[in-house]
Design an enzyme around this catalytic site. Structure first.
Site, short mmCIF file in Angstrom:
data_model
loop_
_atom_site.label_atom_id
_atom_site.label_comp_id
_atom_site.label_asym_id
_atom_site.label_seq_id
_atom_site.Cartn_x
_atom_site.Cartn_y
_atom_site.Cartn_z
N ALA A 217 36.19 59.39 -5.57
CA ALA A 217 36.91 59.50 -4.30
C ALA A 217 36.71 60.91 -3.73
O ALA A 217 35.59 61.42 -3.76
CB ALA A 217 38.37 59.12 -4.48
N SER A 218 37.75 61.57 -3.28
CA SER A 218 37.56 62.83 -2.57
C SER A 218 37.15 64.01 -3.45
O SER A 218 36.82 65.07 -2.92
CB SER A 218 38.82 63.20 -1.79
#
Length: 354
Positions: free
Chosen positions: A74-75
């Site tokens: 993800a981020s």
């Protein structure tokens, strides 16, 4: 930027606390057994004090989580996207002060003043693509890609604020950075990451995953707890956007990434300083943002969450200590747990939560 509220900087590390692994096992009790799990890494001076999996990577087959299990970051991906941009700046292929429209001229007039530097630190004011994406995107039929983000933003001749005026976290910006890397390098973004970052560092199982193009070795699938049971929620309509969150990696490979952040085998001194400097305050008290990194006191960190995954990396570079926690479940967020794990190995200085 003097920041201290999120994770206080511990004193110089001494020998690991007695029974450290057992204490971490106790902290990780909710991840053990036949449930979506986690992989946890604690590094000091480049050496693993703990590298261990808990629970399951795949509920349906009972496959256990291990140090080699690959999770969707993800981020946490954003630090790799930022590094790719910095590598091209080192190469002289682009400048951080380039207008983004030098590389993506189809963006509307409202983007005229936006620079790569502002996008790196989330100061662009770009519209969130998640709020304007076409409703026709369906994870089971067609997923959105970085180029689709550009197309969505082409029709948005507005911004949340004038570029450079303030901070607003932007997945849109990092998708545009992936496209910029592709156009400046002449290589697909996933290939650039593989050739310039993953392969040179020996991160052989790490991949910017493209369905039908690449594979994820030792893959964990994501799950969400709904109506009293765990359901697989591994993909969404935005899961194929690479620049803001599309990398899969393991704690074993992230140990190699962490090691490279201490020297110039990848980024030179100036690039690392730029990435690790807080260029703006954020919407979290005492947290600044660099290029793909949050900065709090002595810590460099970033979290990431998406469909069925929640992850965090927390680094104390002056102490040469790093904690990584990767999980394949939607809840809870692992940042505070990572700080608790750090306390096990730095017991003389409690780490405060934000």
């Amino acid at each position: 930027m003097g920041l201290s509220g999120c994770a206080s900087a511990p004193p110089s590390a001494q020998a690991p606390a007695a029974g450290g692994e057992a204490r971490v096992d106790a902290l990780m009790a909710d991840y053990r057994g036949k449930v979506p799990g986690a992989s946890v890494l604690v590094l000091r001076d480049g050496q693993p004090l703990l590298r261990k999996g808990y629970g399951l990577a795949v509920l349906e087959t009972g496959e256990a989580a291990t140090p080699r299990t690959n999770y969707r970051l993800a981020s946490v991906t954003k630090q790799f996207t930022a590094a790719a941009v910095l590598l091209l700046a080192q190469d002289g292929r682009l400048s951080l002060d380039d207008p983004i429209k030098r590389w993506l001229p189809s963006l509307p007039k409202s983007a005229d003043a936006i620079t790569i530097r502002q996008i790196l630190s989330h100061m662009s004011g770009l519209i969130d693509y998640e709020d304007v994406m076409a409703s026709s995107f369906d994870a089971d039929q067609r997923q959105m890609h970085d180029l689709d983000v550009l197309r969505a933003l082409e029709g948005q001749d507005r911004g949340y604020f004038a570029p450079g005026q303030r901070y607003r976290y932007s997945n849109s910006g990092y998708a545009l950075l992936a496209l910029t890397v592709q156009r400046a390098s002449g290589r697909p973004f996933a290939s650039f990451l593989r050739e310039r970052i993953f392969q040179p560092l020996g991160m052989h199982d790490t991949v910017a995953y493209e369905r039908g193009v690449s594979q994820v070795a030792h893959r964990a699938f994501g799950y969400s707890y709904e109506n009293g049971r765990w359901l697989r929620t591994d993909q969404s309509s935005t899961s194929a956007v690479l620049g803001d969150g599309g990398i899969y990696s393991s704690i074993e490979d992230l140990a190699k990434w962490d090691a490279a952040l201490y020297d110039d085998r990848l980024l030179n001194d100036a690039s690392r300083e730029a990435a690790f400097t807080a260029h703006t305050a954020t919407d979290l008290a005492d947290v600044g943002y660099g290029y793909g990194w949050r900065i709090t006191g002595e810590t460099l960190w970033h979290s990431g969450e998406t469909m069925g995954f929640r992850n965090v990396i927390v680094r104390w570079p002056r102490r040469h200590l790093t904690v990584v926690m990767l999980t394949n479940r939607n809840d809870p967020e692992p940042y505070r747990k990572a700080l608790e794990i750090a306390e096990v190995y730095l017991p003389s200085s409690p780490v405060r939560e934000r």
